[in-house]
Design an enzyme around this catalytic site. Structure first.
Site, mmCIF file in Angstrom:
data_model
loop_
_atom_site.group_PDB
_atom_site.id
_atom_site.type_symbol
_atom_site.label_atom_id
_atom_site.label_comp_id
_atom_site.label_asym_id
_atom_site.label_seq_id
_atom_site.Cartn_x
_atom_site.Cartn_y
_atom_site.Cartn_z
ATOM 1 N N ARG A 1 0.838 -1.199 0.000
ATOM 2 C CA ARG A 1 0.000 0.000 0.000
ATOM 3 C C ARG A 1 0.879 1.257 0.000
ATOM 4 N NH1 ARG A 1 -4.941 2.114 1.599
ATOM 5 N NH2 ARG A 1 -4.886 3.530 3.355
ATOM 6 N N LEU B 1 -7.734 6.427 0.941
ATOM 7 C CA LEU B 1 -6.430 7.056 0.684
ATOM 8 C C LEU B 1 -5.627 7.122 1.982
ATOM 9 C CD1 LEU B 1 -7.847 9.835 -1.610
ATOM 10 C CD2 LEU B 1 -6.136 8.138 -2.323
ATOM 11 N N HIS C 1 -20.149 11.522 -1.642
ATOM 12 C CA HIS C 1 -20.592 10.273 -1.008
ATOM 13 C C HIS C 1 -22.103 10.133 -1.224
ATOM 14 C CE1 HIS C 1 -20.574 7.019 1.881
ATOM 15 N NE2 HIS C 1 -21.650 7.566 2.433
ATOM 16 N N ASP D 1 -10.898 13.910 5.261
ATOM 17 C CA ASP D 1 -9.923 13.854 6.353
ATOM 18 C C ASP D 1 -9.530 12.397 6.542
ATOM 19 O OD1 ASP D 1 -11.946 12.634 7.766
ATOM 20 O OD2 ASP D 1 -12.267 14.299 9.160
ATOM 21 N N GLY E 1 -10.556 10.136 8.518
ATOM 22 C CA GLY E 1 -11.618 9.183 8.854
ATOM 23 C C GLY E 1 -12.352 8.729 7.592
HETATM 24 C C1 GAR Z 1 -21.195 7.714 -6.917
HETATM 25 O O1 GAR Z 1 -22.474 7.348 -6.470
HETATM 26 C C2 GAR Z 1 -20.337 8.133 -5.735
HETATM 27 O O2 GAR Z 1 -21.016 8.824 -4.753
HETATM 28 C C3 GAR Z 1 -19.900 6.781 -5.234
HETATM 29 O O3 GAR Z 1 -19.555 6.086 -6.399
HETATM 30 C C4 GAR Z 1 -20.436 6.499 -7.446
HETATM 31 C C5 GAR Z 1 -19.628 6.798 -8.696
HETATM 32 O O4 GAR Z 1 -20.441 6.789 -9.828
HETATM 33 N N1 GAR Z 1 -18.808 6.914 -4.330
HETATM 34 C C6 GAR Z 1 -18.691 6.184 -3.221
HETATM 35 O O5 GAR Z 1 -19.485 5.315 -2.917
HETATM 36 C C7 GAR Z 1 -17.467 6.491 -2.404
HETATM 37 N N2 GAR Z 1 -17.548 5.871 -1.120
HETATM 38 P P1 GAR Z 1 -19.816 6.922 -11.305
HETATM 39 O O6 GAR Z 1 -18.738 5.844 -11.459
HETATM 40 O O7 GAR Z 1 -20.961 6.720 -12.232
HETATM 41 O O8 GAR Z 1 -19.231 8.312 -11.423
#
Ligand code: GAR
Length: 190
Positions: free
Chosen positions: A65, A93, A107, A139, A141
């Site tokens: 990593r 990250l 999110h 951040d 978390g």
């Molecule tokens: C989105 O719903 C975003 O919020 C989520 O991945 C999707 C990407 O969609 N992100 C997470 O769940 C991060 N924890 P896309 O590939 O169609 O842009």
């Protein structure tokens, strides 16, 4: 001069495409230095259509990593961007990366509710009647950074993970573009 951003994405890339389309349509005044994915994903081909550099830094090809993170840090630092925008980047990250750059993340839930990798499933399992999407500062978390902007989405009777996620993604494309317009014009408070 337009501010420079770098996009992180791991999947289909519909949010990355919404950002790039708005820039192409001159609705959003930003320069995208590069899009990085941690896995071979459709987003990498999609961004080429916009003439933007795309780079695969494939997590599974690195010995550790730390080695993957060092490569990520080198590439992002060499692009000298003002902001890193994480839109569907499905890997946590490392702290050293988060400390080095200003990063926002989107999110698919109304944080602080339903953080983590299964936000849509968790909202449905909890019987939530509304969920939504959040843009927040990253951040160390998991989805705990300061909230920048949110949009609510109603959960409908009979919703599946797919149907709810699709309706949330429509709002996410709006939210990330509108939030970046604010960033481009006046900046975002930390
Ligand atoms: C989105 O719903 C975003 O919020 C989520 O991945 C999707 C990407 O969609 N992100 C997470 O769940 C991060 N924890 P896309 O590939 O169609 O842009």
């Amino acid at each position: 001069m337009a501010k420079r951003i770098l996009i992180l994405a791991s999947g289909t890339g519909s949010l990355a495409a919404a950002i790039l389309q708005s820039i192409q349509d001159r609705e959003l005044d930003l320069e995208v230095a590069r899009v990085i994915s941690d896995r071979p994903a459709p987003v990498l081909d999609l961004v080429k259509k916009f003439g933007v550099a795309s780079t695969l830094i494939e997590y599974s090809k690195f010995e550790s990593r730390a080695a993957w993170s060092a490569q990520m840090e080198n590439v992002v630092a060499s692009d000298k961007v003002d902001l890193v925008v994480s839109v569907g980047f499905m890997r946590i990250l490392p702290a050293s990366f988060i400390e080095k750059f200003s990063i926002i993340n989107i999110h698919p839930a109304l944080l602080p509710f339903f953080p983590g990798a299964h936000a849509i499933r968790d909202a449905l399992l909890a019987g939530a009647t509304e969920s939504g999407t959040t843009v927040h500062w990253m951040d160390s978390g998991v989805d705990t950074g300061k909230v920048i902007s949110q949009i609510k989405v109603q959960v409908e009777v009979g919703d599946t993970e797919e149907s709810l996620h699709e309706r949330i993604k429509i709002q996410e494309r709006n939210l990330i573009v509108e939030t970046l317009k604010r960033y481009a014009h006046v900046g975002l408070e930390k």
